[in-house]
Design an enzyme around this catalytic site. Structure first.
Site, short mmCIF file in Angstrom:
data_model
loop_
_atom_site.label_atom_id
_atom_site.label_comp_id
_atom_site.label_asym_id
_atom_site.label_seq_id
_atom_site.Cartn_x
_atom_site.Cartn_y
_atom_site.Cartn_z
N TYR A 1 0.86 -1.19 0.00
CA TYR A 1 0.00 0.00 0.00
C TYR A 1 0.89 1.23 0.00
O TYR A 1 1.86 1.30 0.75
CB TYR A 1 -0.90 0.01 1.24
CG TYR A 1 -1.79 1.24 1.35
CD1 TYR A 1 -2.84 1.43 0.46
CD2 TYR A 1 -1.57 2.20 2.34
CE1 TYR A 1 -3.66 2.55 0.57
CE2 TYR A 1 -2.39 3.32 2.44
CZ TYR A 1 -3.44 3.49 1.55
OH TYR A 1 -4.24 4.61 1.66
N ASP B 1 9.46 2.67 -0.11
CA ASP B 1 8.41 3.33 0.66
C ASP B 1 8.55 2.88 2.11
O ASP B 1 8.14 1.78 2.48
CB ASP B 1 7.03 2.98 0.10
CG ASP B 1 5.91 3.68 0.87
OD1 ASP B 1 6.21 4.36 1.89
OD2 ASP B 1 4.73 3.55 0.47
N LYS C 1 4.35 8.72 8.98
CA LYS C 1 4.04 8.14 10.29
C LYS C 1 4.99 8.60 11.41
O LYS C 1 4.83 9.71 11.90
CB LYS C 1 3.92 6.62 10.16
CG LYS C 1 2.80 6.28 9.16
CD LYS C 1 2.29 4.86 9.15
CE LYS C 1 1.02 4.78 8.32
NZ LYS C 1 1.06 4.01 7.11
C1 LIG Z 1 0.44 4.50 5.74
C2 LIG Z 1 1.22 4.30 4.51
C3 LIG Z 1 1.12 5.18 3.41
C4 LIG Z 1 0.12 6.30 3.37
O1 LIG Z 1 0.34 7.23 4.36
P1 LIG Z 1 -0.87 8.23 4.81
O2 LIG Z 1 -0.22 9.14 5.79
O3 LIG Z 1 -1.92 7.34 5.39
O4 LIG Z 1 -1.32 8.92 3.59
C5 LIG Z 1 1.96 5.00 2.34
N1 LIG Z 1 2.85 3.99 2.32
C6 LIG Z 1 2.95 3.11 3.34
C7 LIG Z 1 3.97 2.03 3.26
C8 LIG Z 1 2.14 3.23 4.45
O5 LIG Z 1 2.23 2.33 5.44
#
Ligand SMILES: *Cc1c(COP(=O)(O)O)cnc(C)c1O
Length: 430
Positions: A144, A239, A267
């Site tokens: 994701y 990511d 995060k």
């Molecule tokens: C949570 C997450 C996102 C998206 O971040 P948001 O702050 O919710 O937009 C993108 N990549 C990864 C790997 C994530 O865990």
């Protein structure tokens, strides 16, 4: 345990907010029941509006590595608030936070702050496309990367590598440049390179996947991705919005020897405030506006309150690097306890841990990719989740999520959660 007030609050919210929530997973759709409405967090605990207390293994889906309402972070935020909430002009706090990140990550010379992980990834993809002057990129099923259009992609019909939209509202014209590969399967990546007609700008991967449950990439697989990118002149994007400052101080890059070209963060970097970031070497980042032509902007980007929270949290992490060993020990004890509880009632379970991240599947075979993950017993997970909640343990409300230990999650809380798992599984198999 009574959820009366939360049940009423959920109905009220439902009238004015779609599904009653501002992010779908919070609605508890995949586990059933009413989501507790939260009154406050205290260290390793959450307290809901009915007064129930829970050991919190979600920690706002990752950001709160020091737990709820950490005093030093709280103080840094309050100090910053007094000077004004936003200026839309540069502040030195941004430079300080950026300097820490540049110092920590070998692959980052410059970093740009945004307001979410979604934004960080969306901008990183644009940067990779602008820099390589190619439109296609490769992503892995089950990873994701936020909810921007070209990343909301699912496998198309048959054996096609080109994605189709996974949500109404996403034009197929925008997903046809997203090629889908299978996690930990290098042949599927090679097929994407072959199928791409106009060239691949980049591969984006969660090097430690946390959005199909916890599924780390094999080291050899990451190395082969690096080689394929070099061979084809494509950029490798890690990511690390979730794994950054979580799996280790520098995320997967503290565990794997593979170096990405672009890194996305989120995060933990905002410690609970909305912050994302993406960074790369000087040459790549020079493509970004205003140094270069690739446009990216944000009214509230680098917001002084969010930066102050991130800075306080990052400085604490840098000063206490030993916390990762402690967190990993606790996470390991937790999943070993869960596994023993499952073994005792003959329920198959597989588990994994990376630093402060933990995962478990009700499954009898190792999970290497999304297809494997889909085979977990999510019905049992749903029931387990409800039982654990009743016993004061707040787990992520889907079998495809990762759990998080915070510095405030004590050994006693871990033992309490293990006892709750033993009882829950006994009740479910009686
Ligand atoms: C949570 C997450 C996102 C998206 O971040 P948001 O702050 O919710 O937009 C993108 N990549 C990864 C790997 C994530 O865990």
């Amino acid at each position: 345990m009574s959820y009366n007030k939360s049940e009423i609050a959920f109905k009220e919210a439902y009238e004015v907010i779609p599904g009653g929530v501002d992010s779908p997973v919070r609605a508890f759709s995949s586990v059933g029941g009413t989501p507790p409405f939260i009154a406050k967090g205290e260290g390793g605990h959450l307290v809901d509006i009915d007064g129930n207390q829970y050991i919190d293994f979600v920690q706002s889906w990752g950001p709160l590595i020091f737990g709820h309402a950490d005093q030093e972070i709280e103080q840094a935020v309050m100090d910053a608030v007094k000077n004004g909430l936003s200026f839309g002009a540069p502040t030195q706090t941004e430079t300080k936070l950026a300097t820490h990140i540049v110092d920590m990550f070998e692959s980052i010379d410059k970093v740009r702050f945004v307001n979410s992980g979604t934004e960080a990834v969306m901008s990183a993809i644009r940067l990779a496309r602008g820099y390589t002057k190619r439109d296609d990129f490769i992503k892995f099923t089950g990873c994701y990367h936020g909810h921007s259009d070209s990343l909301l992609v699912q496998a198309g019909s048959g054996m096609a590598t080109f994605g189709s939209p996974s949500s109404p509202g996403v034009p197929a014209d925008l997903t046809k440049h997203t090629l889908l590969a299978t996690y930990n399967d290098i042949e599927s990546v090679k097929k994407c390179f072959n199928d791409s007609e106009n060239g691949v700008s980049s591969i984006i991967i969660e090097p430690i996947a946390g959005n199909m449950g916890l599924v780390p990439a094999d080291e050899a697989f990451l190395q082969e991705l690096r080689e394929l990118c070099d061979e084809h002149g494509a950029l490798l994007i890690f990511d690390e919005v979730m794994s950054g400052f979580r799996a280790s101080l520098i995320g997967a890059q503290g565990i794997s020897s593979v170096k990405p070209d672009i890194v996305t963060l989120g995060k933990v970097i905002g410690a609970g405030m909305p912050v994302g970031a993406f960074g790369a070497n000087k040459a790549i980042m020079a493509g970004l506006s205003p140094e270069g032509p690739i446009y990216q902007a944000g009214t509230l980007s680098g917001n002084p309150i969010a930066m102050a929270a991130g800075l306080a949290s990052l400085e604490k992490l840098k000063a206490n690097p030993e916390i990762y060993a402690t967190l990993e020990k606790r996470a390991t004890r937790l999943v070993e306890g869960f596994k023993a509880a499952a073994d005792a009632v003959n329920v198959p379970m597989v588990t994994d841990v990376r630093g402060s991240m933990f995962g478990f599947f009700f499954s009898d075979k190792p999970v290497k990719n999304f297809e494997d993950a889909l085979e977990n017993n999510s019905e049992l997970f749903g029931k387990f989740h409800g039982k654990m909640l009743e016993k004061g343990v707040y787990l992520a409300c889907s079998s495809f999520e990762t759990g998080f230990i915070s510095v405030a999650t004590s050994d006693e809380m871990i033992e309490e959660a293990i006892r709750a798992a033993q009882e829950s599984l006994k009740e479910l198999t009686a």
